[in-house]
Write a protein that holds these residues in place. Structure first.
Motif, mmCIF file in Angstrom:
data_model
loop_
_atom_site.group_PDB
_atom_site.id
_atom_site.type_symbol
_atom_site.label_atom_id
_atom_site.label_comp_id
_atom_site.label_asym_id
_atom_site.label_seq_id
_atom_site.Cartn_x
_atom_site.Cartn_y
_atom_site.Cartn_z
ATOM 1 N N GLN A 1 0.826 -1.205 0.000
ATOM 2 C CA GLN A 1 0.000 0.000 0.000
ATOM 3 C C GLN A 1 0.863 1.259 0.000
ATOM 4 N N LEU A 2 1.982 1.222 0.716
ATOM 5 C CA LEU A 2 2.898 2.360 0.703
ATOM 6 C C LEU A 2 3.488 2.552 -0.691
ATOM 7 N N GLN A 3 3.854 1.471 -1.337
ATOM 8 C CA GLN A 3 4.389 1.581 -2.698
ATOM 9 C C GLN A 3 3.372 2.222 -3.638
ATOM 10 N N ASP A 4 2.101 1.838 -3.498
ATOM 11 C CA ASP A 4 1.053 2.452 -4.311
ATOM 12 C C ASP A 4 0.961 3.950 -4.024
ATOM 13 N N ALA A 5 1.060 4.308 -2.751
ATOM 14 C CA ALA A 5 0.977 5.716 -2.369
ATOM 15 C C ALA A 5 2.145 6.510 -2.938
ATOM 16 N N MET A 6 3.312 5.903 -2.987
ATOM 17 C CA MET A 6 4.486 6.582 -3.550
ATOM 18 C C MET A 6 4.275 6.872 -5.033
ATOM 19 N N VAL A 7 3.669 5.908 -5.739
ATOM 20 C CA VAL A 7 3.382 6.109 -7.164
ATOM 21 C C VAL A 7 2.350 7.221 -7.341
ATOM 22 N N ASP A 8 1.294 7.190 -6.523
ATOM 23 C CA ASP A 8 0.214 8.166 -6.662
ATOM 24 C C ASP A 8 0.665 9.590 -6.327
ATOM 25 N N SER A 9 1.516 9.733 -5.329
ATOM 26 C CA SER A 9 1.862 11.066 -4.830
ATOM 27 C C SER A 9 3.077 11.695 -5.507
ATOM 28 N N HIS A 10 3.858 10.911 -6.242
ATOM 29 C CA HIS A 10 5.087 11.487 -6.783
ATOM 30 C C HIS A 10 4.795 12.527 -7.863
ATOM 31 N N PHE A 11 3.589 12.485 -8.471
ATOM 32 C CA PHE A 11 3.233 13.489 -9.462
ATOM 33 C C PHE A 11 3.123 14.870 -8.820
ATOM 34 N N MET A 12 2.651 14.925 -7.573
ATOM 35 C CA MET A 12 2.519 16.197 -6.866
ATOM 36 C C MET A 12 3.807 16.607 -6.153
ATOM 37 N N LEU A 13 4.596 15.628 -5.719
ATOM 38 C CA LEU A 13 5.752 15.934 -4.879
ATOM 39 C C LEU A 13 7.044 16.111 -5.666
ATOM 40 N N GLY A 14 7.127 15.538 -6.852
ATOM 41 C CA GLY A 14 8.363 15.639 -7.623
ATOM 42 C C GLY A 14 8.754 17.079 -7.883
ATOM 43 N N PHE A 15 9.993 17.439 -7.555
ATOM 44 C CA PHE A 15 10.579 18.759 -7.758
ATOM 45 C C PHE A 15 9.987 19.835 -6.846
#
Length: 242
Positions: free
Chosen positions: A79-93
């Protein structure tokens, strides 16, 4: 006032343990003394935020117990791995400023850096060995000095700190993720779970949702001048060419 805690009788019997788990770099000196007095082997962790950090902790528990990791914990990891995929669009850079106690500062710095963020300003209230590790996490352009002006100068988009940072976030015009102590303007904030697979997942959700709520601007995609367009886009491009 909190109740309960570890009774003195349990402390006096720590030498009978098969292992000691040391959570937080700030406790390493105390762990040195305990190990010297008891000879009990220990497992040390700088923090329990982030996939790698929690993996190391779970691996230690499996080694000590001699049992496989429960399916429930494996599910939480997925579930954490899924969250990392979902949130990296907002958090990247994203550019983040952090003010917290050393252990918490390191935990958040490592977490957001692993998610592609840039820590542009950070401050801790006391000297600590773990701060040297924080310095190793920073990018070439990140600054770790004076808190008052650095977040604004380096374009911080979000602040992570306790309730004392409300005015700083307001002045910068950016959201604040409340973490640490005190949290006098967020009811129940002190009960928020930050560590483990579940705590890390929720932290990522909270960070991503703050960016969504406050209109985090993602970089515009590059469009080649040779791209074939139709309709209005083609007409606009043709007009620009003339």
């Amino acid at each position: 006032m909190t109740v309960g805690g570890t009774p003195v009788s349990d402390i006096s019997s720590m030498g009978e343990s098969i292992a000691t788990l040391v959570l937080g770099n700030s406790l390493f000196e105390a762990a040195d003394f305990l190990k010297q007095q008891t000879g009990v082997p220990d497992y040390r962790f700088d923090g329990l935020m982030g996939l790698d950090a929690v993996d190391n902790f779970i691996a230690a528990l499996a080694e000590i117990s001699g049992k496989p990791v429960p399916e429930k914990i494996e599910r939480q990891r997925a579930q954490l791995q899924d969250a990392m995929v979902d949130s990296h669009f907002m958090l990247g850079f994203a550019r983040i400023a952090i003010a917290a106690d050393p252990d918490l500062l390191y935990g958040f710095s490592r977490l957001v850096t692993e998610m592609g963020c840039e820590v542009v300003a950070a401050v801790a209230p006391a000297r600590a060995n773990i701060l040297q590790r924080c310095l190793q996490l920073r990018s070439a352009s990140a600054i770790w000095k004076t808190w008052r002006s650095r977040p604004q100068r380096n374009g911080a988009q979000l602040v992570i700190s306790n309730s004392h940072a409300v005015e700083t976030a307001r002045r910068l015009g950016v959201p604040l993720l409340r973490a640490g102590f005190p949290q006098y303007d967020l009811i129940g904030g002190y009960q928020r779970l930050w560590v483990g697979y579940r705590g890390t997942r929720q932290a990522l959700f909270d960070l991503a949702n703050l960016f969504v709520e406050h209109g985090h601007q993602e970089p515009e995609p590059y469009v080649s001048i040779y791209t074939q367009r139709t309709g209005e886009h083609r007409a606009t491009s043709a007009a620009g060419g003339h």
